[in-house]
Design a protein around this motif. Structure first.
Motif, PDB file in Angstrom:
ATOM      1  N   ALA A 185      11.079   8.643  -4.098  1.00 32.09           N
ATOM      2  CA  ALA A 185      10.581   9.227  -2.878  1.00 32.09           C
ATOM      3  C   ALA A 185      10.434  10.786  -2.873  1.00 32.09           C
ATOM      4  O   ALA A 185       9.418  11.301  -2.675  1.00 32.09           O
ATOM      5  N   GLU A 188       7.643  11.777  -5.259  1.00 33.16           N
ATOM      6  CA  GLU A 188       6.246  11.655  -4.642  1.00 33.16           C
ATOM      7  C   GLU A 188       5.997  12.715  -3.464  1.00 33.16           C
ATOM      8  O   GLU A 188       5.177  13.408  -3.743  1.00 33.16           O
ATOM      9  N   TRP A 189       7.272  13.159  -2.832  1.00 32.55           N
ATOM     10  CA  TRP A 189       7.050  14.330  -1.776  1.00 32.55           C
ATOM     11  C   TRP A 189       6.752  15.622  -2.545  1.00 32.55           C
ATOM     12  O   TRP A 189       6.002  16.410  -2.228  1.00 32.55           O
ATOM     13  N   THR A 229      20.497  12.447  -0.176  1.00 28.82           N
ATOM     14  CA  THR A 229      19.389  11.880   0.751  1.00 28.82           C
ATOM     15  C   THR A 229      19.707  11.757   2.145  1.00 28.82           C
ATOM     16  O   THR A 229      20.855  10.962   2.473  1.00 28.82           O
ATOM     17  N   TYR A 231      18.336   9.320   5.508  1.00 28.77           N
ATOM     18  CA  TYR A 231      17.834   8.407   5.710  1.00 28.77           C
ATOM     19  C   TYR A 231      17.755   8.040   7.296  1.00 28.77           C
ATOM     20  O   TYR A 231      18.556   8.560   8.053  1.00 28.77           O
ATOM     21  N   ARG A 235      14.738   4.059   5.861  1.00 31.34           N
ATOM     22  CA  ARG A 235      13.629   4.672   5.334  1.00 31.34           C
ATOM     23  C   ARG A 235      14.104   6.210   5.046  1.00 31.34           C
ATOM     24  O   ARG A 235      14.667   7.035   5.641  1.00 31.34           O
ATOM     25  N   VAL A 237      13.904  10.117   4.476  1.00 31.38           N
ATOM     26  CA  VAL A 237      13.211  11.195   5.194  1.00 31.38           C
ATOM     27  C   VAL A 237      13.241  12.483   4.548  1.00 31.38           C
ATOM     28  O   VAL A 237      12.371  13.331   4.630  1.00 31.38           O
ATOM     29  N   TYR A 256      10.589  16.452   1.642  1.00 30.25           N
ATOM     30  CA  TYR A 256      10.657  15.629   2.603  1.00 30.25           C
ATOM     31  C   TYR A 256       9.605  14.818   3.109  1.00 30.25           C
ATOM     32  O   TYR A 256       8.430  15.400   2.385  1.00 30.25           O
ATOM     33  N   ASP A 257       9.746  13.935   3.742  1.00 27.68           N
ATOM     34  CA  ASP A 257       8.651  13.324   4.058  1.00 27.68           C
ATOM     35  C   ASP A 257       7.781  14.063   5.337  1.00 27.68           C
ATOM     36  O   ASP A 257       8.211  14.317   6.351  1.00 27.68           O
ATOM     37  N   ASP A 259       5.180  13.475   6.876  1.00 26.51           N
ATOM     38  CA  ASP A 259       4.993  12.651   8.144  1.00 26.51           C
ATOM     39  C   ASP A 259       6.251  12.806   9.189  1.00 26.51           C
ATOM     40  O   ASP A 259       5.780  12.587  10.576  1.00 26.51           O
ATOM     41  N   SER A 261       7.939  15.724   9.729  1.00 26.57           N
ATOM     42  CA  SER A 261       8.331  16.899   9.444  1.00 26.57           C
ATOM     43  C   SER A 261       8.903  17.617  10.663  1.00 26.57           C
ATOM     44  O   SER A 261       9.623  18.557  10.938  1.00 26.57           O
TER      45      SER A 261
END
Length: 358
Positions: A185, A188-189, A229, A231, A235, A237, A256-257, A259, A261
């Motif tokens: 994750a 990817e971010w 991390t 979570y 999930r 985050v 961070y994710d 979506d 923020s």
């Protein structure tokens, strides 16, 4: 003084013991980027990595890790991913910068995160800035008290944390997260962030990827990579890949994710790392030099770092000064603004990525 230049994997047990002891004896040298493990990991990916071993009448006195890039230019080992640079040495030892370069057969040595307190290099600073720190020597509660007296970053973040728990899932924090999904994750971010900000992707650069893999697999207490991390339920985050020594955590690859923020999970992650790190012996989190507002809000101390170059008189150092001035002009001028976008900018960013991977 005697100076010998060797490959990092040629250092013997006695030399490695001396290197680590120099770090243990001096708090300012305890950053994990200065550890022999980091230099060795880089050398497995960068064949031109070397270490100058300095000796005087008292025996081994210092270690100067460096790389040679573009055949003639010297840089700190791991240049591009290291946020702390300099010579690891015995307390009180003094050296001559130009004599060091001569022994290393370097016409120039460039740096961008040099410990500004190393006086042998002081005359070669082009600029000096403060690198923000989270100082945890008095403990996490004292840090929180300090930040509450200087603003509302902690209270505001915890309000958003409670909202995230209600709307997304109960918060869970893992200090040393071995779940491959957390690292996936984060990658990817972070790669998406590099694309948004038009930077080359460190996670898509082979030598950097190799260094990270080795440090993530390391079990050394002196230098290893750690993923932390936050979570919400199951999930992830926010996540951070950092490098740690027994007392210092280098803030390295946070993400961070996007979506989520609005919950400020990235700042929450920093607070959770400070709390868990303080309980695990971390006395300082080095946030790395940056003008990012969140670092200013989280910091309660700073350390000076310098950028510049040490150069022997000659054509190479002159050429590098000219090249840097031109690059700065393009970056800061009107032309630079035009080049940031469009096809030309894409080509230049690709070239930058290729150069960084050499």
């Amino acid at each position: 003084m005697k100076i010998s230049v060797v490959r990092p994997d040629e250092l013997g047990p006695g030399e490695l013991t001396a290197w680590r002891q120099f770090q243990k004896d001096q708090p300012e040298l305890q950053n994990p980027f200065l550890a022999p493990e980091f230099t060795v990991a880089v050398s497995h990916q960068r064949p031109t990595a070397r270490v100058a071993v300095l000796e005087d009448s008292g025996g081994i006195a210092g270690f100067f890790p460096f790389e040679v890039r573009n055949r003639v230019v010297g840089v700190p080992v791991g240049f591009g991913i290291t946020d702390c640079q300099g010579l690891v040495h015995r307390a009180g030892f003094e050296w001559d910068a130009l004599a060091l370069l001569k022994a290393c057969k370097l016409p120039v040595w460039e740096f961008d995160h040099l410990m500004a307190g190393q006086t042998a290099f002081a005359g070669y600073h082009a600029e000096t800035t403060g690198s923000p720190l989270i100082d945890l020597r008095a403990g996490y509660p004292a840090y929180v008290e300090n930040r509450n007296s200087g603003g509302d970053v902690v209270k505001q973040t915890l309000r958003k944390q409670r909202k995230m728990a209600r709307e997304v899932g109960e918060e869970r924090f893992v200090w040393d997260d071995r779940d491959p999904g957390a690292l996936a994750a984060l990658r990817e971010w972070k790669s998406a962030q590099y694309r948004r900000t038009q930077q080359y992707d460190r996670f898509d650069t082979p030598w950097i990827e190799g260094v990270l893999e080795e440090l993530l697999a390391s079990t050394s207490d002196d230098c290893r990579a750690v993923v932390s991390t936050v979570y919400a339920g199951d999930r992830p985050v926010a996540a951070h890949l950092g490098l740690r020594s027994p007392s210092v955590l280098a803030y390295w690859f946070p993400a961070y994710d996007l979506d989520l923020s609005k919950y400020s999970a990235g700042i929450l992650l920093c607070l959770r790392m400070a709390e868990a790190g303080a309980a695990d012996g971390i006395q300082t989190i080095d946030l790395g030099k940056s003008e990012a507002l969140y670092k200013t809000r989280l910091m309660n101390a700073e350390t000076p770092v310098a950028a510049g170059r040490v150069g022997r008189p000659g054509l190479v150092s002159t050429a590098r000064r000219t090249q840097t001035a031109l690059a700065r002009s393009i970056k800061q001028g009107a032309l630079g603004e035009k080049l940031k976008n469009g096809r030309t900018g894409k080509v230049l960013r690709g070239l930058k990525a290729r150069l960084a991977s050499r």
